[in-house]
Design an enzyme around this catalytic site. Structure first.
Site, mmCIF file in Angstrom:
data_model
loop_
_atom_site.group_PDB
_atom_site.id
_atom_site.type_symbol
_atom_site.label_atom_id
_atom_site.label_comp_id
_atom_site.label_asym_id
_atom_site.label_seq_id
_atom_site.Cartn_x
_atom_site.Cartn_y
_atom_site.Cartn_z
ATOM 1 N N ARG A 1 5.364 26.086 21.986
ATOM 2 C CA ARG A 1 6.728 25.608 22.250
ATOM 3 C C ARG A 1 7.744 26.732 22.042
ATOM 4 O O ARG A 1 8.744 26.821 22.729
ATOM 5 C CB ARG A 1 7.080 24.389 21.388
ATOM 6 C CG ARG A 1 8.524 23.913 21.577
ATOM 7 C CD ARG A 1 8.742 22.462 21.161
ATOM 8 N NE ARG A 1 8.158 22.154 19.875
ATOM 9 C CZ ARG A 1 8.662 22.557 18.681
ATOM 10 N NH1 ARG A 1 9.771 23.258 18.628
ATOM 11 N NH2 ARG A 1 8.056 22.231 17.560
ATOM 12 N N TYR B 1 23.944 18.571 43.176
ATOM 13 C CA TYR B 1 22.659 17.906 43.017
ATOM 14 C C TYR B 1 22.858 16.603 42.224
ATOM 15 O O TYR B 1 23.391 16.616 41.118
ATOM 16 C CB TYR B 1 21.666 18.826 42.314
ATOM 17 C CG TYR B 1 20.322 18.169 42.153
ATOM 18 C CD1 TYR B 1 19.486 18.009 43.251
ATOM 19 C CD2 TYR B 1 19.915 17.675 40.930
ATOM 20 C CE1 TYR B 1 18.262 17.386 43.113
ATOM 21 C CE2 TYR B 1 18.689 17.041 40.790
ATOM 22 C CZ TYR B 1 17.878 16.903 41.885
ATOM 23 O OH TYR B 1 16.673 16.269 41.744
ATOM 24 N N ASP C 1 24.137 27.218 40.103
ATOM 25 C CA ASP C 1 22.835 26.663 40.477
ATOM 26 C C ASP C 1 22.433 27.385 41.760
ATOM 27 O O ASP C 1 22.995 27.137 42.827
ATOM 28 C CB ASP C 1 22.970 25.139 40.688
ATOM 29 C CG ASP C 1 21.643 24.472 41.036
ATOM 30 O OD1 ASP C 1 20.729 25.168 41.512
ATOM 31 O OD2 ASP C 1 21.538 23.236 40.861
HETATM 32 C C1 LIG Z 1 15.806 19.835 42.522
HETATM 33 C C2 LIG Z 1 17.102 20.386 42.094
HETATM 34 C C3 LIG Z 1 17.516 20.311 40.766
HETATM 35 C C4 LIG Z 1 16.705 19.598 39.687
HETATM 36 O O1 LIG Z 1 15.438 20.174 39.513
HETATM 37 P P1 LIG Z 1 14.183 19.299 38.978
HETATM 38 O O2 LIG Z 1 13.102 20.318 38.829
HETATM 39 O O3 LIG Z 1 13.910 18.254 40.003
HETATM 40 O O4 LIG Z 1 14.583 18.698 37.688
HETATM 41 C C5 LIG Z 1 18.740 20.872 40.435
HETATM 42 N N1 LIG Z 1 19.523 21.478 41.365
HETATM 43 C C6 LIG Z 1 19.152 21.560 42.656
HETATM 44 C C7 LIG Z 1 20.050 22.211 43.635
HETATM 45 C C8 LIG Z 1 17.937 21.018 43.067
HETATM 46 O O5 LIG Z 1 17.577 21.085 44.357
#
Ligand SMILES: *Cc1c(COP(=O)(O)O)cnc(C)c1O
Length: 371
Positions: free
Chosen positions: A47, A99, A168
């Site tokens: 972890r 998202y 992101d």
């Molecule tokens: C899929 C996605 C997420 C979340 O990711 P997970 O692995 O499904 O938790 C966040 N931001 C964007 C733009 C995504 O496409």
């Protein structure tokens, strides 16, 4: 080094114990303690850290050009750790199109933890900065409307007010867009998507421009919260990364051609793709997306939800499924996926353009639209 080289060499270290060219998977959850009670090999308990995770984290840092990175068990866990590293009373600015899962985290978990969250149109960001604004969260291109945020402009404003910025970068990847080079503090990835690229691993990452105190807090959430990826998932993600730059070229090329085809199709109302000159932010996208415009696009079918769903039901190569970034093309009626509080148009389909031959993809979507 260029990203094609990094993707291969930053992701893999030959095994000094055996000479194996490809790194082994270390499934052990625990590691031997030295006689002096130290851990001279750097590993104690999985972890905390693990050889495969350390390799993935250093590779992600290299690809995005950051000082350090943290890997998580999902993209959602990665973003969650950043929000969790803030304090009650802090204000977060986030995009009005983002998202869905992360918007829901902010609305239903972090507002309850006494944080302030405003979802905005980034063209009006100046009006939304408050004395307690701690974090500006960007997502560009955004999901599912493919909105573009002018990263350089937001960074300039954030620096004036001493606000942390995060992007992101899931849709763009570091092959196309490098937020840390533009002065952003943190990049987040759902490595589930293009980074792993084969629709078989859930994962996330946070990459920091500076290994500073705030990054230390995120690391503490990773360690104590324990939302870490398994060694096997790290191994698979690293395996996927080796071909990331070449996959992205194919995704971008196919998406551009499909967007152009859809834009002139009589059954299509509107196409959302930042590579099209008709996209309202095409100029900004061309500035900050260096080697293409990504593999994601959305389009509105002429008609209502019914007409759009029929198209998604009729394609043969494009599989009707959520998620994105794999080698196979996917199509999705997004509003019904997001649920009743969605703002996504009912006749919108989101497409993850895969690596099949473009002629086959165009023929498939054309027959579905005309059916
Ligand atoms: C899929 C996605 C997420 C979340 O990711 P997970 O692995 O499904 O938790 C966040 N931001 C964007 C733009 C995504 O496409």
């Amino acid at each position: 080094m260029k990203i094609e080289t990094l993707a291969i060499h930053a992701s893999n270290h030959p095994d000094s114990a055996t000479g194996a060219v490809t790194s082994p998977i270390n499934l052990s959850t625990t590691f031997l303690r030295d006689e002096d009670l130290g851990y001279s090999k750097g590993f104690m308990y999985t972890r905390h850290n693990n050889p495969n995770r350390q390799q993935l984290e250093s590779c992600m840092a290299a690809l995005e050009g950051g000082e350090a990175a943290l890997a998580f068990g999902s993209g959602s866990a990665a973003a969650f750790a950043v929000f969790q590293a803030l304090q009650p009373g802090d204000h977060i600015i986030a995009p009005d199109d983002m998202y869905h899962g992360l918007r829901t985290q902010l609305r239903y978990i972090f507002v309850e933890l006494k944080m302030w969250v405003t979802f905005i149109d980034f063209n009006e960001i100046e009006n939304h900065i408050r004395p307690n604004t701690r974090l500006i969260w960007m997502e560009t291109p955004s999901n599912p409307l493919m909105k573009i945020t002018d990263i350089a402009r937001v960074v300039e404003l954030a620096k004036q007010h001493d606000i942390i910025t995060a992007v992101d970068n899931t849709f763009a990847t570091p092959c196309i867009q490098r937020p840390l080079d533009m002065g952003v503090d943190l990049v987040m990835h759902a490595t589930t998507k293009y980074i792993n690229g084969h629709s078989d691993v859930l994962g996330g990452a946070i990459i920091a421009k500076k290994n500073d105190d705030f990054f230390g807090r995120i690391k503490m959430v990773q360690l104590l919260g324990g939302g870490v990826p398994s060694p096997f998932d790290c191994y698979l993600t690293l395996r996927g990364i080796k071909t990331l730059p070449y996959r992205m070229r194919g995704h971008c090329e196919n998406a551009m051609a499909l967007a152009k085809f859809l834009e002139q199709h009589p059954k299509v109302e509107k196409v959302y793709y930042p590579g099209l000159p008709s996209h309202p932010d095409h100029a900004v996208a061309a500035q900050q997306m260096k080697n293409g415009f990504g593999g994601m696009l959305s389009f509105q079918v002429k008609g209502e939800a019914k007409e759009a769903i029929k198209v998604a039901n009729t394609t043969k190569l494009f599989m009707q499924a959520t998620s994105l970034g794999g080698v196979e093309s996917l199509i999705e009626h997004r509003a019904s996926q997001e649920g009743p509080d969605t703002k996504t148009p009912q006749n919108l389909l989101r497409v993850s353009v895969g690596l099949e031959h473009i002629d086959d993809l165009i023929a498939d979507i054309d027959q579905a639209l005309l059916a």
